[in-house]
Design a protein around this motif. Structure first.
Motif, PDB file in Angstrom:
ATOM      1  N   ALA A  24     -10.452   8.016   0.189  1.00  0.00           N
ATOM      2  CA  ALA A  24     -10.134   8.087  -1.236  1.00  0.00           C
ATOM      3  C   ALA A  24      -8.874   7.285  -1.554  1.00  0.00           C
ATOM      4  O   ALA A  24      -8.774   6.656  -2.606  1.00  0.00           O
ATOM      5  N   TYR A  25      -7.929   7.296  -0.651  1.00  0.00           N
ATOM      6  CA  TYR A  25      -6.661   6.609  -0.887  1.00  0.00           C
ATOM      7  C   TYR A  25      -6.790   5.103  -0.698  1.00  0.00           C
ATOM      8  O   TYR A  25      -5.996   4.347  -1.232  1.00  0.00           O
ATOM      9  N   THR A  26      -7.787   4.655   0.029  1.00  0.00           N
ATOM     10  CA  THR A  26      -7.927   3.215   0.253  1.00  0.00           C
ATOM     11  C   THR A  26      -8.150   2.461  -1.044  1.00  0.00           C
ATOM     12  O   THR A  26      -7.779   1.295  -1.150  1.00  0.00           O
ATOM     13  N   GLN A  27      -8.718   3.101  -2.043  1.00  0.00           N
ATOM     14  CA  GLN A  27      -8.899   2.442  -3.344  1.00  0.00           C
ATOM     15  C   GLN A  27      -7.557   1.985  -3.906  1.00  0.00           C
ATOM     16  O   GLN A  27      -7.453   0.918  -4.479  1.00  0.00           O
ATOM     17  N   ALA A  28      -6.526   2.809  -3.730  1.00  0.00           N
ATOM     18  CA  ALA A  28      -5.197   2.459  -4.242  1.00  0.00           C
ATOM     19  C   ALA A  28      -4.614   1.265  -3.501  1.00  0.00           C
ATOM     20  O   ALA A  28      -3.831   0.508  -4.058  1.00  0.00           O
ATOM     21  N   VAL A  29      -4.977   1.086  -2.246  1.00  0.00           N
ATOM     22  CA  VAL A  29      -4.447  -0.023  -1.465  1.00  0.00           C
ATOM     23  C   VAL A  29      -5.237  -1.303  -1.739  1.00  0.00           C
ATOM     24  O   VAL A  29      -4.656  -2.383  -1.833  1.00  0.00           O
ATOM     25  N   VAL A  30      -6.527  -1.195  -1.910  1.00  0.00           N
ATOM     26  CA  VAL A  30      -7.380  -2.374  -2.106  1.00  0.00           C
ATOM     27  C   VAL A  30      -7.314  -2.878  -3.544  1.00  0.00           C
ATOM     28  O   VAL A  30      -7.288  -4.075  -3.785  1.00  0.00           O
ATOM     29  N   TRP A  31      -7.250  -1.994  -4.488  1.00  0.00           N
ATOM     30  CA  TRP A  31      -7.241  -2.351  -5.893  1.00  0.00           C
ATOM     31  C   TRP A  31      -5.794  -2.568  -6.326  1.00  0.00           C
ATOM     32  O   TRP A  31      -4.978  -1.645  -6.296  1.00  0.00           O
TER      33      TRP A  31
ATOM     34  N   GLN B 213      -1.299  -7.699   0.846  1.00  0.00           N
ATOM     35  CA  GLN B 213      -0.461  -7.371   1.996  1.00  0.00           C
ATOM     36  C   GLN B 213       0.788  -6.605   1.580  1.00  0.00           C
ATOM     37  O   GLN B 213       1.264  -5.745   2.326  1.00  0.00           O
ATOM     38  N   LEU B 214       1.320  -6.884   0.404  1.00  0.00           N
ATOM     39  CA  LEU B 214       2.445  -6.094  -0.096  1.00  0.00           C
ATOM     40  C   LEU B 214       2.041  -4.635  -0.289  1.00  0.00           C
ATOM     41  O   LEU B 214       2.782  -3.718   0.087  1.00  0.00           O
ATOM     42  N   LEU B 215       0.874  -4.427  -0.880  1.00  0.00           N
ATOM     43  CA  LEU B 215       0.385  -3.059  -1.047  1.00  0.00           C
ATOM     44  C   LEU B 215       0.158  -2.379   0.297  1.00  0.00           C
ATOM     45  O   LEU B 215       0.479  -1.198   0.463  1.00  0.00           O
ATOM     46  N   LEU B 216      -0.392  -3.112   1.234  1.00  0.00           N
ATOM     47  CA  LEU B 216      -0.589  -2.559   2.572  1.00  0.00           C
ATOM     48  C   LEU B 216       0.751  -2.195   3.199  1.00  0.00           C
ATOM     49  O   LEU B 216       0.872  -1.163   3.863  1.00  0.00           O
ATOM     50  N   GLY B 217       1.774  -3.000   2.974  1.00  0.00           N
ATOM     51  CA  GLY B 217       3.105  -2.702   3.501  1.00  0.00           C
ATOM     52  C   GLY B 217       3.663  -1.398   2.957  1.00  0.00           C
ATOM     53  O   GLY B 217       4.219  -0.586   3.705  1.00  0.00           O
ATOM     54  N   VAL B 218       3.488  -1.166   1.663  1.00  0.00           N
ATOM     55  CA  VAL B 218       3.961   0.100   1.083  1.00  0.00           C
ATOM     56  C   VAL B 218       3.133   1.255   1.629  1.00  0.00           C
ATOM     57  O   VAL B 218       3.658   2.337   1.915  1.00  0.00           O
ATOM     58  N   HIS B 219       1.834   1.033   1.805  1.00  0.00           N
ATOM     59  CA  HIS B 219       0.985   2.076   2.393  1.00  0.00           C
ATOM     60  C   HIS B 219       1.453   2.415   3.811  1.00  0.00           C
ATOM     61  O   HIS B 219       1.500   3.583   4.187  1.00  0.00           O
ATOM     62  N   LEU B 220       1.829   1.411   4.583  1.00  0.00           N
ATOM     63  CA  LEU B 220       2.326   1.666   5.939  1.00  0.00           C
ATOM     64  C   LEU B 220       3.637   2.455   5.901  1.00  0.00           C
ATOM     65  O   LEU B 220       3.874   3.320   6.764  1.00  0.00           O
ATOM     66  N   LEU B 221       4.482   2.187   4.920  1.00  0.00           N
ATOM     67  CA  LEU B 221       5.694   3.003   4.752  1.00  0.00           C
ATOM     68  C   LEU B 221       5.324   4.451   4.447  1.00  0.00           C
ATOM     69  O   LEU B 221       5.938   5.386   4.980  1.00  0.00           O
ATOM     70  N   ASN B 222       4.315   4.640   3.594  1.00  0.00           N
ATOM     71  CA  ASN B 222       3.868   5.990   3.261  1.00  0.00           C
ATOM     72  C   ASN B 222       3.299   6.712   4.481  1.00  0.00           C
ATOM     73  O   ASN B 222       3.554   7.903   4.681  1.00  0.00           O
TER      74      ASN B 222
END
Length: 155
Positions: free
Chosen positions: A118-125, A79-88
């Motif tokens: 392609a970018y979802t890998q960075a959020v999931v991993w 969820q922290l990674l998802l939060g940064v992705h939402l900021l992006n």
């Protein structure tokens, strides 16, 4: 404009949650980074030749902070990674708006960035945090540049 951004962010959250992000497990380098986050020391930021991995001080700081806040709760890390992705995603939307002055273009840029497979890998991993943080730095710098151009034309 706020409604368009809210729609993109909502679609992004729904996509990741329905895909099972909070219950996702970890793989490969994730174990090493999580262990490093729990054993972090400030001396690690002073690179010494002969280390067992790449020198990535921002990733070290990220995992140390995440480990202190999340412990070993994987859903919290995701969820922290998802939060940064939402900021992006938000930065991409604002950048599109400021550069093109078109809500349609801003919406499309934000949506394509949010749901890019392609970018979802960075959020999931979890180890992909370096990509998410790099994107935050790049998009933040580009948005600041676009804001300065906008401020010059207004003022």
């Amino acid at each position: 404009m706020k409604a368009a951004l809210a729609a993109i962010l909502t679609a992004t959250i729904v996509m990741y949650l329905t895909a099972g992000l909070p219950s996702a497990y970890i793989a490969a380098d994730d174990f090493q980074w999580l262990a490093g986050g729990h054993t972090f020391s400030w001396s690690r930021l002073l690179y010494v030749t002969g280390g067992d991995r790449f020198y990535r001080p921002m990733a070290d700081l990220w995992f140390a902070s995440a480990a202190s806040g999340c412990g070993f709760t994987l859903s919290c890390h995701h969820q922290l990674l998802l939060g940064v992705h939402l900021l992006n995603v938000s930065l991409m939307f604002v950048l599109g708006w400021w550069l093109f002055r078109s809500l349609r273009t801003a919406w499309l840029a934000g949506l394509l960035f949010a749901l890019n497979p392609a970018y979802t890998q960075a959020v999931v991993w979890l180890s992909g945090v370096t990509g998410v943080l790099c994107a935050f730095g790049y998009l933040g710098a580009l948005t600041a540049l676009a804001w300065s151009w906008r401020a010059q034309t207004i003022g």
